[in-house]
Enzyme design. Structure first.
Site, PDB file in Angstrom:
ATOM      1  N   HIS A  11      28.422  28.912  13.006  1.00 25.14           N
ATOM      2  CA  HIS A  11      28.030  30.283  13.312  1.00 25.14           C
ATOM      3  C   HIS A  11      27.829  31.082  12.019  1.00 25.14           C
ATOM      4  O   HIS A  11      28.193  30.654  10.934  1.00 25.14           O
ATOM      5  CB  HIS A  11      29.082  30.945  14.192  1.00 25.14           C
ATOM      6  CG  HIS A  11      29.060  30.443  15.608  1.00 25.14           C
ATOM      7  ND1 HIS A  11      29.758  31.036  16.632  1.00 25.14           N
ATOM      8  CD2 HIS A  11      28.398  29.394  16.176  1.00 25.14           C
ATOM      9  CE1 HIS A  11      29.541  30.386  17.768  1.00 25.14           C
ATOM     10  NE2 HIS A  11      28.728  29.377  17.504  1.00 25.14           N
ATOM     11  N   GLU A  50      29.214  33.792  10.836  1.00 30.59           N
ATOM     12  CA  GLU A  50      30.408  34.208  10.100  1.00 30.59           C
ATOM     13  C   GLU A  50      30.901  33.084   9.183  1.00 30.59           C
ATOM     14  O   GLU A  50      31.230  33.320   8.011  1.00 30.59           O
ATOM     15  CB  GLU A  50      31.515  34.607  11.081  1.00 30.59           C
ATOM     16  CG  GLU A  50      31.178  35.810  11.952  1.00 30.59           C
ATOM     17  CD  GLU A  50      30.540  35.437  13.273  1.00 30.59           C
ATOM     18  OE1 GLU A  50      30.726  36.188  14.244  1.00 30.59           O
ATOM     19  OE2 GLU A  50      29.848  34.381  13.338  1.00 30.59           O
ATOM     20  N   CYS A  90      35.280  32.008  15.334  1.00 32.11           N
ATOM     21  CA  CYS A  90      35.056  32.687  14.054  1.00 32.11           C
ATOM     22  C   CYS A  90      36.187  33.627  13.643  1.00 32.11           C
ATOM     23  O   CYS A  90      36.420  33.841  12.448  1.00 32.11           O
ATOM     24  CB  CYS A  90      33.745  33.483  14.126  1.00 32.11           C
ATOM     25  SG  CYS A  90      32.298  32.446  14.375  1.00 32.11           S
ATOM     26  N   ARG A 150       5.296  32.407  21.631  1.00 28.52           N
ATOM     27  CA  ARG A 150       5.720  31.108  22.170  1.00 28.52           C
ATOM     28  C   ARG A 150       6.852  30.509  21.341  1.00 28.52           C
ATOM     29  O   ARG A 150       7.783  29.889  21.871  1.00 28.52           O
ATOM     30  CB  ARG A 150       4.544  30.130  22.177  1.00 28.52           C
ATOM     31  CG  ARG A 150       3.503  30.361  23.239  1.00 28.52           C
ATOM     32  CD  ARG A 150       2.399  29.317  23.125  1.00 28.52           C
ATOM     33  NE  ARG A 150       1.300  29.568  24.044  1.00 28.52           N
ATOM     34  CZ  ARG A 150       0.170  28.886  24.042  1.00 28.52           C
ATOM     35  NH1 ARG A 150      -0.023  27.903  23.165  1.00 28.52           N
ATOM     36  NH2 ARG A 150      -0.792  29.171  24.911  1.00 28.52           N
ATOM     37  N   THR A 184      -4.139  27.257  36.094  1.00 27.09           N
ATOM     38  CA  THR A 184      -4.320  27.375  34.646  1.00 27.09           C
ATOM     39  C   THR A 184      -4.395  26.001  33.997  1.00 27.09           C
ATOM     40  O   THR A 184      -5.211  25.759  33.108  1.00 27.09           O
ATOM     41  CB  THR A 184      -3.178  28.208  34.024  1.00 27.09           C
ATOM     42  OG1 THR A 184      -3.221  29.532  34.580  1.00 27.09           O
ATOM     43  CG2 THR A 184      -3.301  28.287  32.517  1.00 27.09           C
ATOM     44  N   ASP A 231      -8.022  25.636  32.453  1.00 30.85           N
ATOM     45  CA  ASP A 231      -8.002  25.887  31.004  1.00 30.85           C
ATOM     46  C   ASP A 231      -7.606  24.664  30.182  1.00 30.85           C
ATOM     47  O   ASP A 231      -7.814  24.649  28.961  1.00 30.85           O
ATOM     48  CB  ASP A 231      -7.038  27.032  30.683  1.00 30.85           C
ATOM     49  CG  ASP A 231      -7.523  28.365  31.224  1.00 30.85           C
ATOM     50  OD1 ASP A 231      -8.720  28.465  31.563  1.00 30.85           O
ATOM     51  OD2 ASP A 231      -6.710  29.305  31.320  1.00 30.85           O
ATOM     52  N   ARG A 268       0.437  26.427  17.416  1.00 29.99           N
ATOM     53  CA  ARG A 268      -0.460  25.838  16.423  1.00 29.99           C
ATOM     54  C   ARG A 268      -0.990  26.850  15.399  1.00 29.99           C
ATOM     55  O   ARG A 268      -1.183  26.518  14.250  1.00 29.99           O
ATOM     56  CB  ARG A 268      -1.659  25.172  17.129  1.00 29.99           C
ATOM     57  CG  ARG A 268      -1.250  24.095  18.114  1.00 29.99           C
ATOM     58  CD  ARG A 268      -2.422  23.462  18.822  1.00 29.99           C
ATOM     59  NE  ARG A 268      -3.270  24.407  19.512  1.00 29.99           N
ATOM     60  CZ  ARG A 268      -2.994  24.958  20.694  1.00 29.99           C
ATOM     61  NH1 ARG A 268      -1.850  24.652  21.309  1.00 29.99           N
ATOM     62  NH2 ARG A 268      -3.820  25.795  21.261  1.00 29.99           N
ATOM     63  N   GLU A 286       2.412  32.835  31.101  1.00 30.34           N
ATOM     64  CA  GLU A 286       1.060  32.980  30.567  1.00 30.34           C
ATOM     65  C   GLU A 286      -0.065  32.839  31.597  1.00 30.34           C
ATOM     66  O   GLU A 286      -1.232  32.890  31.232  1.00 30.34           O
ATOM     67  CB  GLU A 286       0.836  31.971  29.432  1.00 30.34           C
ATOM     68  CG  GLU A 286       1.631  32.277  28.176  1.00 30.34           C
ATOM     69  CD  GLU A 286       1.001  31.675  26.934  1.00 30.34           C
ATOM     70  OE1 GLU A 286      -0.195  31.887  26.709  1.00 30.34           O
ATOM     71  OE2 GLU A 286       1.726  30.985  26.211  1.00 30.34           O
ATOM     72  N   GLY A 323      -1.583  31.730  35.886  1.00 28.26           N
ATOM     73  CA  GLY A 323      -2.727  32.631  35.926  1.00 28.26           C
ATOM     74  C   GLY A 323      -2.484  33.791  36.863  1.00 28.26           C
ATOM     75  O   GLY A 323      -1.350  34.245  37.044  1.00 28.26           O
TER      76      GLY A 323
END
Length: 365
Positions: A52, A54, A87, A187, A199, A203, A210, A296, A298
């Site tokens: 973590h 800390e 911690c 993303r 979609t 698509d 990317r 995202e 449709g």
């Protein structure tokens, strides 16, 4: 709250953001250790299962920390049923005498116990520094802890006249390269990205990161009738884990084909026309430690999430073109939404909305 407290806490926020996309389902945490007006060391939580913030900051210190002040955007943990040690004992052992935090950790295993143990050990504790900014930073974690559901952001790209595509079943590119980079950056910080079967089939998306540097999210296909084409790029690029969510009534042969291809198939009891209950779906995703979801497409998927109010944020990217005919985007209720951010991305306009009435996250102290 002093100007120095704000300065160091904002530095904690910036450090914490470096863990975006890598620490889930843990929170984003950054730490700055200060002594005699000088920063002694810094650290952040880099990856789930690793040390973590800390511990990283304490280990990075080259000098004695006795009497130092530790700034941390979230209350240090106390529980032991996890992969890393708590911690609070490390802070006490280091000789740090003051801890300044932004938010209390609402996890029932912490929730004030960290501050209490520090105070009992003689460590001064100050909380609520830039608390609203701290909650926004950890909105994914806080929503998940408080409700058992992932934080849901719906991203809609539209034309100037409010269309999402030129015609039914036709792929239409609307937004510019800068908008594409923005979407890919989003993303990279969400646990998962979700689209519907239409979609996938129209698509042929990869749903990977990317255009910017970052890690790929889990890909989730909402497909009650299991209509997705198995030859789609979505199922044939091996960059990331892929889940398909379908009805128990859907075709058994297709389920087997997807499973044999390495796609994780999750079956749900369905409603009319094999539609899946989105709240049930979200609960299952939360059980899979998915704390944030980027929706995202449709159009039908957008409408379901928005009309059922199963969203925490809506991102609209509006391109400066008119399609005249085409498929309308889901209508947003201006009386129910608050515009929290807007900017231009090249020629496109970016707008981010949140519900005016929020029952979770922002009520956390």
């Amino acid at each position: 709250m002093s100007a120095l407290d704000e300065k160091y806490m904002r530095l904690c926020f910036e450090l914490a953001k470096k863990g975006s996309g890598f620490v889930s389902p843990n929170p984003l945490v950054g730490v700055v250790i200060v002594k005699d007006g000088r920063i002694m060391s810094m650290g952040y939580h880099k990856k789930y299962g690793e040390a973590h913030a800390e511990k990283n900051a304490i280990d990075a210190a080259k000098e004695n920390l006795t009497g130092a002040t530790l700034y941390c955007n979230l209350e240090p943990c106390t529980h032991t049923d996890k992969q890393t040690p708590p911690c609070v004992p490390a802070i006490i052992k280091s000789g740090i005498k003051k801890v300044v935090i932004s938010n209390v950790d609402p996890n029932p295993k912490v929730n004030g116990q960290g501050m209490q143990q520090l105070a009992e050990a003689g460590v001064e504790v100050v909380s609520n520094i830039l608390a609203e900014e701290g909650r926004e930073l950890n909105r994914f974690f806080l929503k998940h802890i408080k409700t058992g559901l992932p934080y849901v952001t719906v991203k809609i790209a539209t034309s100037l006249d409010g269309k999402i595509t030129a015609a039914e079943g036709k792929q239409t590119w609307l937004t510019c390269e800068e908008s594409k980079k923005f979407v890919h950056s989003q993303r990279s910080i969400y646990d998962a990205v979700l689209v519907g079967a239409n979609t996938v089939n129209i698509d042929n998306p990869q749903l990977t990161v990317r255009s910017v540097k970052g890690r790929d999210p889990i890909r989730i296909i909402l497909d009650g009738n299991l209509r997705s084409r198995i030859e789609s790029e979505t199922f044939n690029s091996n960059e990331s884990r892929t889940l398909i969510l379908c009805s128990v009534k859907s075709d058994e042969r297709k389920k087997k084909e997807f499973s044999e291809k390495g796609i994780e198939v999750f079956e749900f009891e369905s409603e009319a026309e094999n539609k899946l209950n989105l709240r049930t779906v979200l609960k299952k995703l939360s059980e899979l430690k998915i704390t944030s979801l980027f929706v995202e497409g449709g159009g039908q998927v957008f409408e379901q999430f928005i009309t059922q109010r199963l969203f925490d944020e809506i991102i609209v990217l509006k391109a400066p073109i008119s399609l005249n005919d085409g498929i309308d985007a889901v209508q947003l209720d201006g009386d129910d939404l608050l515009l929290i951010h807007q900017q231009t991305l090249d020629k496109d306009k970016l707008m981010i909305y949140k519900p005016k009435q929020v029952e979770h996250v922002h009520g956390i102290n």
